[in-house]
Design an enzyme around this catalytic site. Structure first.
Site, mmCIF file in Angstrom:
data_model
loop_
_atom_site.group_PDB
_atom_site.id
_atom_site.type_symbol
_atom_site.label_atom_id
_atom_site.label_comp_id
_atom_site.label_asym_id
_atom_site.label_seq_id
_atom_site.Cartn_x
_atom_site.Cartn_y
_atom_site.Cartn_z
ATOM 1 N N TRP A 54 51.074 42.624 24.389
ATOM 2 C CA TRP A 54 50.828 41.223 24.056
ATOM 3 C C TRP A 54 51.986 40.308 24.397
ATOM 4 C CZ3 TRP A 54 54.909 40.276 20.982
ATOM 5 C CH2 TRP A 54 55.405 41.319 20.198
ATOM 6 N N ASN A 55 53.187 40.863 24.653
ATOM 7 C CA ASN A 55 54.352 39.978 24.712
ATOM 8 C C ASN A 55 54.423 39.155 25.999
ATOM 9 O OD1 ASN A 55 54.904 42.410 26.033
ATOM 10 N ND2 ASN A 55 57.100 42.176 25.749
ATOM 11 N N LYS B 225 42.877 47.085 30.165
ATOM 12 C CA LYS B 225 42.707 46.889 28.719
ATOM 13 C C LYS B 225 43.878 46.065 28.208
ATOM 14 C CE LYS B 225 43.788 48.366 24.523
ATOM 15 N NZ LYS B 225 43.588 47.036 24.121
ATOM 16 N N PRO B 226 43.648 44.772 27.918
ATOM 17 C CA PRO B 226 44.754 43.975 27.374
ATOM 18 C C PRO B 226 44.922 44.289 25.890
ATOM 19 C CG PRO B 226 42.769 42.622 27.541
ATOM 20 C CD PRO B 226 42.381 44.001 28.008
ATOM 21 N N ASP B 227 46.046 43.868 25.331
ATOM 22 C CA ASP B 227 46.226 44.032 23.889
ATOM 23 C C ASP B 227 45.156 43.211 23.160
ATOM 24 O OD1 ASP B 227 48.580 45.004 21.878
ATOM 25 O OD2 ASP B 227 47.545 43.214 21.121
ATOM 26 N N GLY C 299 53.877 49.421 26.789
ATOM 27 C CA GLY C 299 53.777 49.240 25.343
ATOM 28 C C GLY C 299 54.859 50.022 24.644
ATOM 29 N N SER C 300 54.588 50.422 23.423
ATOM 30 C CA SER C 300 55.618 51.092 22.623
ATOM 31 C C SER C 300 55.808 52.545 23.067
ATOM 32 C CB SER C 300 55.218 51.057 21.152
ATOM 33 O OG SER C 300 54.026 51.781 20.980
ATOM 34 N N GLU D 228 55.871 52.187 30.866
ATOM 35 C CA GLU D 228 56.930 51.179 30.696
ATOM 36 C C GLU D 228 57.045 50.939 29.200
ATOM 37 O OE1 GLU D 228 58.676 49.990 33.179
ATOM 38 O OE2 GLU D 228 57.490 50.778 34.835
ATOM 39 N N LEU D 229 58.074 51.480 28.585
ATOM 40 C CA LEU D 229 58.096 51.546 27.115
ATOM 41 C C LEU D 229 59.210 50.695 26.507
ATOM 42 C CD1 LEU D 229 57.390 55.384 26.924
ATOM 43 C CD2 LEU D 229 55.759 53.504 27.072
ATOM 44 N N CYS E 223 60.742 43.262 26.514
ATOM 45 C CA CYS E 223 61.216 44.648 26.591
ATOM 46 C C CYS E 223 62.644 44.707 27.125
ATOM 47 C CB CYS E 223 60.284 45.470 27.461
ATOM 48 S SG CYS E 223 60.052 44.785 29.100
ATOM 49 N N GLU F 160 64.306 49.569 18.192
ATOM 50 C CA GLU F 160 63.995 48.289 18.822
ATOM 51 C C GLU F 160 63.479 47.319 17.755
ATOM 52 O OE1 GLU F 160 60.418 48.307 21.211
ATOM 53 O OE2 GLU F 160 61.445 47.155 22.745
HETATM 54 P P1 NAD Z 1 51.530 49.235 21.539
HETATM 55 O O1 NAD Z 1 51.943 50.511 22.120
HETATM 56 O O2 NAD Z 1 51.116 49.197 20.121
HETATM 57 O O3 NAD Z 1 50.322 48.580 22.367
HETATM 58 C C1 NAD Z 1 50.363 48.467 23.767
HETATM 59 C C2 NAD Z 1 48.951 48.635 24.320
HETATM 60 O O4 NAD Z 1 48.483 49.941 24.016
HETATM 61 C C3 NAD Z 1 47.940 47.668 23.704
HETATM 62 O O5 NAD Z 1 47.050 47.233 24.695
HETATM 63 C C4 NAD Z 1 47.226 48.547 22.688
HETATM 64 O O6 NAD Z 1 45.926 48.104 22.395
HETATM 65 C C5 NAD Z 1 47.193 49.872 23.434
HETATM 66 N N1 NAD Z 1 46.967 51.048 22.598
HETATM 67 C C6 NAD Z 1 47.110 51.178 21.258
HETATM 68 N N2 NAD Z 1 46.797 52.438 20.880
HETATM 69 C C7 NAD Z 1 46.464 53.114 21.993
HETATM 70 C C8 NAD Z 1 46.070 54.468 22.254
HETATM 71 N N3 NAD Z 1 45.958 55.362 21.288
HETATM 72 N N4 NAD Z 1 45.838 54.829 23.533
HETATM 73 C C9 NAD Z 1 45.979 53.943 24.539
HETATM 74 N N5 NAD Z 1 46.327 52.651 24.352
HETATM 75 C C10 NAD Z 1 46.576 52.239 23.088
HETATM 76 O O7 NAD Z 1 52.729 48.257 21.822
HETATM 77 P P2 NAD Z 1 53.144 46.975 21.021
HETATM 78 O O8 NAD Z 1 54.035 47.413 19.931
HETATM 79 O O9 NAD Z 1 52.019 46.115 20.690
HETATM 80 O O10 NAD Z 1 53.992 46.244 22.193
HETATM 81 C C11 NAD Z 1 55.329 46.074 22.129
HETATM 82 C C12 NAD Z 1 56.051 47.251 22.746
HETATM 83 O O11 NAD Z 1 55.861 47.263 24.130
HETATM 84 C C13 NAD Z 1 57.530 47.175 22.539
HETATM 85 O O12 NAD Z 1 58.018 48.441 22.180
HETATM 86 C C14 NAD Z 1 58.064 46.795 23.887
HETATM 87 O O13 NAD Z 1 59.370 47.184 24.157
HETATM 88 C C15 NAD Z 1 57.097 47.459 24.786
HETATM 89 N N6 NAD Z 1 57.083 46.813 26.098
HETATM 90 C C16 NAD Z 1 57.635 47.467 27.162
HETATM 91 C C17 NAD Z 1 57.699 46.850 28.405
HETATM 92 C C18 NAD Z 1 58.314 47.534 29.612
HETATM 93 O O14 NAD Z 1 58.091 47.064 30.724
HETATM 94 N N7 NAD Z 1 59.069 48.601 29.431
HETATM 95 C C19 NAD Z 1 57.203 45.566 28.548
HETATM 96 C C20 NAD Z 1 56.675 44.925 27.438
HETATM 97 C C21 NAD Z 1 56.609 45.567 26.209
#
Ligand code: NAD
Length: 542
Positions: free
Chosen positions: A171-172, A195-197, A246-247, A268-269, A302, A400
């Site tokens: 979402w960020n 699949k967007p957030d 994502g995370s 990309e975490l 991130c 983080e």
């Molecule tokens: P998140 O992992 O909760 O969600 C990210 C995506 O994954 C969302 O679309 C979510 O719906 C989906 N998701 C949730 N559960 C899932 C599952 N079981 N299987 C597959 N997909 C699933 O992340 P968040 O906490 O909302 O986002 C912030 C995190 O993302 C932070 O840790 C940040 O550092 C990281 N991030 C990393 C980068 C990068 O390029 N390294 C960029 C932006 C954000």
């Protein structure tokens, strides 16, 4: 203290109407079995905490149907010359520029970020399109490689698309982090199901519409909205490659599932990024850079710096300048350019930031500025915060935070700064400030991160579309951007052609003669290539 703007409701967005959001939601494909009225997911504007619309909560059957349609469309797209595919992406970049006002409004409405940050994000999309339009056809062209021996065989590598790519985005930065993975996949001849957030579905839907206007064939790019825990696994099970952002926690779940399905993935975490100020740095410039590194997108980036290590001789001067620059930041969520820092995404994110700061304070940290929520500006706003005396085992120092908070620590010398910077399971991004660029590069080589910026916060690396970007350790696997970001989406095929018939033991020569001759040729070849290497090295030294 930061000044305030009145909270902005969706009605303040000049180029956006609620009706438009409903139209975008109609673009989500549903399978016949889905009950659209029952399965809706509400979307809220962080700037006001008001509901601004809803999108379908897709189920596994919707994902399967979308991927099946994408697979059908992909067969023809794969046959379309790479240069024609690149033209569609280039045209899409132009459309993004033309439609920027609406896209900026949309982005601000669903993320609560300031318009300045929204511009930085949107700018990245056409920049990436330009890179792909220029470079993707070359990166995907057949390549001649060395054969077994000169004149005996040839080896050619071809690159075919993997098929359907699943992109899961956060979402960020919902526009740029969706497109940074989706566009190279399309350029390489794949279909994409994105699949967007669940908090930020509209930007991706709007960009899908523009891809269609740009001439992308039907079903090649589809957006499936819904709960991560439902749609995410279904997508990983149906596609041929998954690009996840994502995370770290969710990344591990995705990687495990991709592994079981024997498909490749890029992850990309998260990060807990260091910023290092060396004793020869221009402290005012370093302070301005640190403000950008720590507080862009309210720290929900991130690549954001959260840990700052400053060499002792310039610590006091840097800290003064950093606090002064931080206090100049304006907070707000208006649809104009007045505010520098916008809202956090939701109440959970605000709680996380608040609890990390509280934990650090309980262990003896002091906030030199900030350190409190600002509900008077917007429900989830938090002041840009500078902390000192943060214990190394405080949550903030180890995990983080993903908010507008920076911990500043004095270190004895550059080696200590590097050791502290590397004392983390993450390794995404770092920033080094110095008066000597060569010294900066030397220190950068010692930092265990996928990107290191010298005298810049993050744009010097993120903005270099031709250079790979990704993480060491818990920050991920694989790379986006550059040729690496395109080639992750292809299967390579090596075609070897013999000019002398079947290789191996010949019939007409006694085997022991042949073995002796083969080893003699091998030794000769190795001596010759050593000679060539020596000559090349000598030329390089000149
Ligand atoms: P998140 O992992 O909760 O969600 C990210 C995506 O994954 C969302 O679309 C979510 O719906 C989906 N998701 C949730 N559960 C899932 C599952 N079981 N299987 C597959 N997909 C699933 O992340 P968040 O906490 O909302 O986002 C912030 C995190 O993302 C932070 O840790 C940040 O550092 C990281 N991030 C990393 C980068 C990068 O390029 N390294 C960029 C932006 C954000």
């Amino acid at each position: 203290m930061p000044s305030t703007d009145p909270p902005a409701a969706l009605g303040d967005a000049p180029a956006l109407a609620a009706r438009r959001l409903a139209d975008l939601s109609e673009r989500v494909p549903r399978s016949g079995s889905a009950d659209a009225a029952r399965d809706a997911l509400d979307v809220f504007a962080p700037a006001t905490a008001e509901r601004i619309g809803s999108v379908p909560a897709c189920e596994a059957s919707d994902v399967d149907a979308a991927v099946a349609r994408a697979r059908e469309a992909q067969a023809e797209w794969a046959e379309t010359p790479a240069s024609e595919r690149a033209t569609v992406i280039d045209r899409f970049g132009d459309l993004v520029v033309d439609r920027r006002e609406e896209l900026l409004d949309l982005l601000q409405a669903e993320t609560g970020k300031s318009r300045r940050t929204a511009v930085e994000e949107l700018f990245d999309v056409p920049t990436g399109c330009g890179y792909l339009a220029n470079e993707a056809p070359g990166v995907l062209a057949d390549e001649r490689r060395s054969g077994v021996a000169p004149g005996v065989t040839t080896a050619t590598v071809t690159y075919d698309p993997v098929g359907v790519v699943g992109v899961i985005s956060p979402w960020n930065y919902p526009l740029t982090l969706s497109m940074a993975d989706a566009l190279p996949a399309l350029a390489a001849g794949n279909a994409v199901v994105l699949k967007p957030d669940e908090k930020t579905p509209y930007g991706a839907l709007a960009l899908g519409e523009l891809l269609e206007v740009a001439g992308l064939p039907d079903d090649l790019f589809q957006v499936v909205t819904g709960e991560g825990a439902t749609v995410g696994p279904a997508l990983v099970d149906a596609v041929d490659y998954v690009a996840f952002t994502g995370s770290t926690e969710t990344g591990r779940v995705v990687a495990e599932r991709a592994g079981r399905n024997l498909i490749d993935c890029s992850l990309e975490l998260g990060g807990n990024n260091p910023l290092v100020v060396l004793d020869d740095a221009d402290v005012d410039e370093a302070a301005r850079g640190a403000v950008q590194a720590c507080f862009s997108n309210a720290g929900q980036l991130c690549l954001s710096a959260e840990r700052i290590y400053v060499e002792e001789p310039v610590y006091d001067a840097f800290l003064d300048a950093f606090v002064r620059e931080t206090e100049r930041l304006t907070l707000g969520t208006g649809y104009d350019y007045d505010a520098a820092v916008g809202s956090l995404i939701d109440a959970a994110q605000l709680d996380r930031v608040q609890s990390h700061v509280d934990d650090a304070r309980e262990r003896g940290a002091t906030a030199l500025t900030g350190g409190r929520a600002r509900p008077d500006v917007a429900p989830y706003c938090y002041e840009p915060t500078v902390l000192v005396d943060v214990e190394p085992d405080a949550t903030l120092a180890c995990e983080e935070t993903f908010g507008p908070v920076a911990a500043v620590t004095s270190v004895s010398d550059a080696d200590a700064a590097v050791a502290a910077a590397n004392d983390s399971p993450y390794g995404l991004n770092a920033s080094v400030w110095t008066g000597g660029r060569d010294r900066g590069v030397e220190v950068a080589r010692e930092i265990d991160c996928g990107t290191v910026n010298v005298n810049d916060a993050f744009l010097a690396t993120w903005g270099a579309a031709d250079a790979p970007m990704g993480g060491f350790g818990d920050s991920g696997l694989g790379r986006r951007h550059g040729p690496e970001g395109i080639r992750r989406y292809v299967e390579s095929r090596t075609i070897g052609v013999s000019r002398v018939g079947p290789l191996g033991f010949p019939d007409r020569i006694p085997t022991d003669w042949f073995v002796r001759g083969a080893f003699a040729a091998l030794s000769l070849g190795r001596r010759a290539s050593r000679g060539v290497r020596r000559v090349k090295r000598r030329f390089r030294r000149r």
